[in-house]
Design a protein around this motif. Structure first.
Motif: not given
Length: 171
Positions: A152-166
């Motif tokens: 799922n690109p949304m699930l993976n994309g939003h995880q990348a956003w979370l990881d990036g903001v952290v």
């Protein structure tokens, strides 16, 4: 016992009633909600830690810091820039979670129409930890197509956003 907060959902976007819904969460020690909030609400930092966003603009002026009712646009997931508007904005404070959500829309032919609500919750937890929750509810044929992709690109994309903001907030 600690109770964790939840996203405030307008009925139109209630999870499970649209065409796609994703939820991502991290809990990290050594960060504060205030520190994370800066990188989440200052759109001038987004492209430095998240490679799935581009063309951020503010058609009615304002920005780059998000605030209540602010209109902005941005490109993501291969869509042309989506018209977005902040619909909830609450800065984190002692015992009060940060809340940010925006709607984003793409008009056009029925197969192109997309209507989403992307919400964030950032809260300090006991023991020097911060919880960052992001959820998105989507309506429209493009959303249904994304929901059927694997992975799922949304699930993976939003995880990348979370990881990036952290990462950005930890630097």
């Amino acid at each position: 016992m600690t109770t964790q907060n939840a996203i405030n959902w307008p009925e139109k976007y209630l999870p499970g009633t649209g065409d796609n819904f994703v939820s991502n969460e991290v809990i990290v020690k050594g960060l504060t909600a205030a520190r994370v909030w800066h990188y989440l609400t200052d759109t001038s930092t987004w492209e430095s830690y998240y490679d799935n966003v581009a063309d951020i603009s503010f058609p009615e002026s304002g920005g780059p810091e998000l605030s209540g009712e602010l209109a902005f646009s941005f490109g993501t997931f291969g869509f042309p820039p989506l018209a977005a508007r902040v619909v909830e904005f609450q800065t984190p404070d002692q015992d009060v979670p940060g809340r940010l959500s925006w709607t984003a829309k793409q008009d056009g032919k029925p197969e192109q129409r997309l209507d989403v609500l992307h919400a964030w919750l950032v809260e300090d937890l006991p023991g020097g930890r911060v919880r960052i929750l992001t959820q998105e509810s989507q309506i429209g044929e493009p959303a249904a197509a994304l929901a059927n992709e694997r992975p799922n690109p949304m699930l993976n994309g939003h995880q990348a956003w979370l990881d990036g903001v952290v990462r950005a907030a930890s630097a």
